[in-house]
Design a protein around this motif. Structure first.
Motif, PDB file in Angstrom:
ATOM      1  N   VAL A 137      34.691  12.051  67.475  1.00  0.00           N
ATOM      2  CA  VAL A 137      33.509  12.858  67.144  1.00  0.00           C
ATOM      3  C   VAL A 137      33.340  13.997  68.150  1.00  0.00           C
ATOM      4  CG1 VAL A 137      30.991  12.836  67.021  1.00  0.00           C
ATOM      5  CG2 VAL A 137      32.303  11.025  65.925  1.00  0.00           C
ATOM      6  N   ASP A 138      33.545  13.696  69.427  1.00  0.00           N
ATOM      7  CA  ASP A 138      33.409  14.716  70.473  1.00  0.00           C
ATOM      8  C   ASP A 138      34.454  15.821  70.304  1.00  0.00           C
ATOM      9  OD1 ASP A 138      31.325  13.291  71.522  1.00  0.00           O
ATOM     10  OD2 ASP A 138      32.488  12.381  73.149  1.00  0.00           O
ATOM     11  N   ILE A 139      35.699  15.439  70.053  1.00  0.00           N
ATOM     12  CA  ILE A 139      36.758  16.447  69.860  1.00  0.00           C
ATOM     13  C   ILE A 139      36.483  17.267  68.607  1.00  0.00           C
ATOM     14  CG2 ILE A 139      39.228  16.795  69.496  1.00  0.00           C
ATOM     15  CD1 ILE A 139      39.704  14.130  70.941  1.00  0.00           C
ATOM     16  N   HIS A 140      36.029  16.608  67.548  1.00  0.00           N
ATOM     17  CA  HIS A 140      35.690  17.301  66.297  1.00  0.00           C
ATOM     18  C   HIS A 140      34.611  18.344  66.540  1.00  0.00           C
ATOM     19  CE1 HIS A 140      33.094  17.767  62.742  1.00  0.00           C
ATOM     20  NE2 HIS A 140      34.233  17.763  62.062  1.00  0.00           N
ATOM     21  N   ASP A 141      33.557  17.951  67.253  1.00  0.00           N
ATOM     22  CA  ASP A 141      32.449  18.876  67.509  1.00  0.00           C
ATOM     23  C   ASP A 141      32.892  20.053  68.368  1.00  0.00           C
ATOM     24  OD1 ASP A 141      30.873  17.200  66.049  1.00  0.00           O
ATOM     25  OD2 ASP A 141      29.861  16.279  67.767  1.00  0.00           O
ATOM     26  N   LEU A 142      33.754  19.783  69.365  1.00  0.00           N
ATOM     27  CA  LEU A 142      34.262  20.861  70.217  1.00  0.00           C
ATOM     28  C   LEU A 142      35.101  21.838  69.398  1.00  0.00           C
ATOM     29  CD1 LEU A 142      34.696  21.994  73.108  1.00  0.00           C
ATOM     30  CD2 LEU A 142      36.724  20.540  73.259  1.00  0.00           C
ATOM     31  N   ALA A 143      35.975  21.309  68.552  1.00  0.00           N
ATOM     32  CA  ALA A 143      36.824  22.163  67.709  1.00  0.00           C
ATOM     33  C   ALA A 143      35.974  23.014  66.773  1.00  0.00           C
ATOM     34  CB  ALA A 143      37.788  21.299  66.900  1.00  0.00           C
ATOM     35  N   LEU A 144      34.938  22.398  66.220  1.00  0.00           N
ATOM     36  CA  LEU A 144      34.064  23.116  65.292  1.00  0.00           C
ATOM     37  C   LEU A 144      33.286  24.223  66.008  1.00  0.00           C
ATOM     38  CD1 LEU A 144      33.763  22.704  62.279  1.00  0.00           C
ATOM     39  CD2 LEU A 144      31.688  21.385  62.708  1.00  0.00           C
ATOM     40  N   ASP A 145      32.870  23.963  67.237  1.00  0.00           N
ATOM     41  CA  ASP A 145      32.165  24.990  68.018  1.00  0.00           C
ATOM     42  C   ASP A 145      33.070  26.198  68.253  1.00  0.00           C
ATOM     43  OD1 ASP A 145      29.867  23.489  68.162  1.00  0.00           O
ATOM     44  OD2 ASP A 145      30.280  22.682  70.164  1.00  0.00           O
ATOM     45  N   GLY A 150      34.634  31.793  66.417  1.00  0.00           N
ATOM     46  CA  GLY A 150      35.768  32.677  66.149  1.00  0.00           C
ATOM     47  C   GLY A 150      36.846  32.618  67.222  1.00  0.00           C
ATOM     48  N   ILE A 151      36.802  31.591  68.080  1.00  0.00           N
ATOM     49  CA  ILE A 151      37.827  31.449  69.127  1.00  0.00           C
ATOM     50  C   ILE A 151      38.910  30.526  68.563  1.00  0.00           C
ATOM     51  CG2 ILE A 151      38.215  30.937  71.574  1.00  0.00           C
ATOM     52  CD1 ILE A 151      35.206  31.088  71.996  1.00  0.00           C
ATOM     53  N   TYR A 152      39.706  31.064  67.684  1.00  0.00           N
ATOM     54  CA  TYR A 152      40.638  30.238  66.907  1.00  0.00           C
ATOM     55  C   TYR A 152      41.790  29.637  67.716  1.00  0.00           C
ATOM     56  CZ  TYR A 152      38.055  31.919  62.899  1.00  0.00           C
ATOM     57  OH  TYR A 152      37.062  32.191  62.010  1.00  0.00           O
ATOM     58  N   PRO A 153      42.331  30.317  68.747  1.00  0.00           N
ATOM     59  CA  PRO A 153      43.390  29.651  69.529  1.00  0.00           C
ATOM     60  C   PRO A 153      42.897  28.355  70.177  1.00  0.00           C
ATOM     61  CG  PRO A 153      43.463  32.012  69.904  1.00  0.00           C
ATOM     62  CD  PRO A 153      42.215  31.747  69.108  1.00  0.00           C
ATOM     63  N   ARG A 154      41.682  28.369  70.736  1.00  0.00           N
ATOM     64  CA  ARG A 154      41.139  27.147  71.342  1.00  0.00           C
ATOM     65  C   ARG A 154      40.782  26.123  70.266  1.00  0.00           C
ATOM     66  NH1 ARG A 154      37.276  28.825  76.487  1.00  0.00           N
ATOM     67  NH2 ARG A 154      38.864  30.018  77.629  1.00  0.00           N
ATOM     68  N   ALA A 155      40.292  26.613  69.145  1.00  0.00           N
ATOM     69  CA  ALA A 155      40.001  25.704  68.037  1.00  0.00           C
ATOM     70  C   ALA A 155      41.276  25.002  67.581  1.00  0.00           C
ATOM     71  CB  ALA A 155      39.375  26.470  66.874  1.00  0.00           C
ATOM     72  N   LEU A 156      42.377  25.749  67.547  1.00  0.00           N
ATOM     73  CA  LEU A 156      43.654  25.164  67.142  1.00  0.00           C
ATOM     74  C   LEU A 156      44.085  24.059  68.100  1.00  0.00           C
ATOM     75  CD1 LEU A 156      46.158  25.112  65.348  1.00  0.00           C
ATOM     76  CD2 LEU A 156      47.120  26.948  66.759  1.00  0.00           C
ATOM     77  N   VAL A 157      43.913  24.290  69.409  1.00  0.00           N
ATOM     78  CA  VAL A 157      44.269  23.269  70.401  1.00  0.00           C
ATOM     79  C   VAL A 157      43.434  22.009  70.182  1.00  0.00           C
ATOM     80  CG1 VAL A 157      44.225  22.686  72.855  1.00  0.00           C
ATOM     81  CG2 VAL A 157      45.044  24.935  72.126  1.00  0.00           C
ATOM     82  N   ALA A 158      42.121  22.203  69.958  1.00  0.00           N
ATOM     83  CA  ALA A 158      41.237  21.046  69.772  1.00  0.00           C
ATOM     84  C   ALA A 158      41.554  20.301  68.474  1.00  0.00           C
ATOM     85  CB  ALA A 158      39.785  21.512  69.781  1.00  0.00           C
ATOM     86  N   TRP A 159      41.728  21.035  67.380  1.00  0.00           N
ATOM     87  CA  TRP A 159      42.052  20.378  66.097  1.00  0.00           C
ATOM     88  C   TRP A 159      43.405  19.671  66.171  1.00  0.00           C
ATOM     89  CZ3 TRP A 159      38.289  19.250  63.250  1.00  0.00           C
ATOM     90  CH2 TRP A 159      37.255  20.117  62.926  1.00  0.00           C
ATOM     91  N   ALA A 185      42.281  26.863  61.514  1.00  0.00           N
ATOM     92  CA  ALA A 185      42.532  27.556  62.787  1.00  0.00           C
ATOM     93  C   ALA A 185      43.719  28.510  62.661  1.00  0.00           C
ATOM     94  CB  ALA A 185      42.772  26.537  63.896  1.00  0.00           C
ATOM     95  N   HIS A 186      44.791  28.043  62.019  1.00  0.00           N
ATOM     96  CA  HIS A 186      45.952  28.932  61.809  1.00  0.00           C
ATOM     97  C   HIS A 186      45.562  30.143  60.959  1.00  0.00           C
ATOM     98  CE1 HIS A 186      49.129  26.810  63.807  1.00  0.00           C
ATOM     99  NE2 HIS A 186      48.948  25.698  63.120  1.00  0.00           N
ATOM    100  N   MET A 187      44.795  29.911  59.908  1.00  0.00           N
ATOM    101  CA  MET A 187      44.360  31.018  59.061  1.00  0.00           C
ATOM    102  C   MET A 187      43.453  31.969  59.836  1.00  0.00           C
ATOM    103  SD  MET A 187      45.767  30.945  56.130  1.00  0.00           S
ATOM    104  CE  MET A 187      44.739  32.235  55.417  1.00  0.00           C
ATOM    105  N   GLY A 188      42.632  31.406  60.734  1.00  0.00           N
ATOM    106  CA  GLY A 188      41.748  32.239  61.549  1.00  0.00           C
ATOM    107  C   GLY A 188      42.529  33.158  62.467  1.00  0.00           C
TER     108      GLY A 188
END
Length: 326
Positions: A137-145, A150-159, A185-188
């Motif tokens: 849940v914590d990783i999911h919430d971080l990735a979603l944030d 719009g910080i897709y490279p970091r979102a990709l790492v988290a997802w 994230a890749h599409m972003g």
């Protein structure tokens, strides 16, 4: 050690019997208390000597947790040193690293290792399931944030971290949610390249626009399993090429009027390359403009050749002839 405990027990009995016969048991309480403490310490030492060391350090860590986190971490680590696959110590160490030390990476590694153990007792498995759910849940919430910002490279790492975690941990619906996040994230990232290209295009910076759009196309090629088509990027590239084509022809005309024939020729030839490679509007004048640019250059080369021959500079004449052949 056993004889020491036995002696302590006999001593307690004898002192109590003596106190009863003298009818003054209260006077014996301080001495008895000291002997009881000695007995307890001796028992602990005996347990330490007979109990498996990984169990001893695990229990010691549990006792230390409320008051000394670092000591508890050391004890759990020591427990794992004696039995690297001891699931309870592995899980408790992961909890401490995650909740008190903010060492998310090593906590994640420990939890994944715990799930991969062949034999986990039911109580530890239950706690592992609960803690893994919290981590997911914590990783999911971080990735979603990151994604919403719009910080897709970091979102990709988290997802991606969540996706790897879900491949090991037993958590319902985790895998599909993580995979969808990785795709977004890749599409972003792909769309960000296109957005930057359009921004450069609106500023008239065609070179920067082409660099960004080619990055988008390269990213799509690299991640074709997530981004199936580069159609959107190719459409923008065609728009860029149409503007470049028109710009090159206009610039070539300006050079031609200013009698900068070499620059004019390069601009017109670059425009011709675009016409051959991309679906742009064909300029019917382009072949004529190229000839107009070449004629003065050829005349200048012929004049240089005549002078070189006149002064008997054969090497220079040969060099000029090679240029004319090209």
């Amino acid at each position: 050690m056993k004889s020491q405990i036995y002696f302590s027990f006999i001593t307690i009995c004898m002192l109590w019997q003596s106190a009863v016969h003298s009818q003054a048991p209260i006077a014996m309480f301080p001495k008895m208390n000291n002997i009881m403490v000695q007995h307890q310490e001796a028992t602990q030492k005996l347990n330490r000597g007979t109990e498996p060391l990984h169990m001893y350090y695990f229990k010691l860590g549990l006792e230390q947790m409320p008051n000394d986190v670092q000591a508890a971490i050391n004890s759990f680590s020591e427990s794992l040193r004696f039995l690297p696959e001891y699931a309870p110590a592995m899980l408790e160490l992961a909890k401490l690293l995650y909740c008190t030390e903010d060492d998310y990476f090593n906590a994640l590694v420990l939890v994944e290792r715990t799930w991969q153990l062949p034999d986990i007792d039911s109580q530890t498995r239950k706690e592992l399931q609960k803690f893994s759910q919290q981590m997911a849940v914590d990783i999911h919430d971080l990735a979603l944030d990151y994604e919403n910002a719009g910080i897709y490279p970091r979102a990709l790492v988290a997802w991606s971290s969540l996706n790897d975690f879900c491949a090991v941990a037993v958590i319902s619906d985790c895998d599909s949610v993580a995979k969808d996040g990785v795709l977004r994230a890749h599409m972003g990232i792909y769309n960000n390249f296109i957005r930057k290209a359009n921004q450069a295009l609106s500023r008239g910076d065609l070179e920067q626009a082409e660099r960004e759009i080619r990055r988008a196309m390269g990213y799509q090629k690299l991640r074709s399993d997530h981004i199936l088509s580069a159609h959107k990027a190719k459409t923008v590239l065609q728009h860029i090429k149409r503007k470049q084509h028109w710009q090159l022809i206009e610039r070539g005309r300006e050079y031609l009027e200013g009698q900068s024939f070499g620059n004019a020729l390069k601009s017109f030839e670059d425009a011709l390359v675009i016409e051959k490679d991309y679906p742009v509007f064909r300029c019917k004048e382009l072949p004529y403009l190229i000839k107009q640019s070449k004629r003065p250059l050829l005349m200048a080369d012929f004049e240089r050749l005549r002078i070189a021959l006149q002064i008997n500079e054969l090497e220079l004449a040969r060099s000029i002839l090679l240029t004319l052949d090209e």
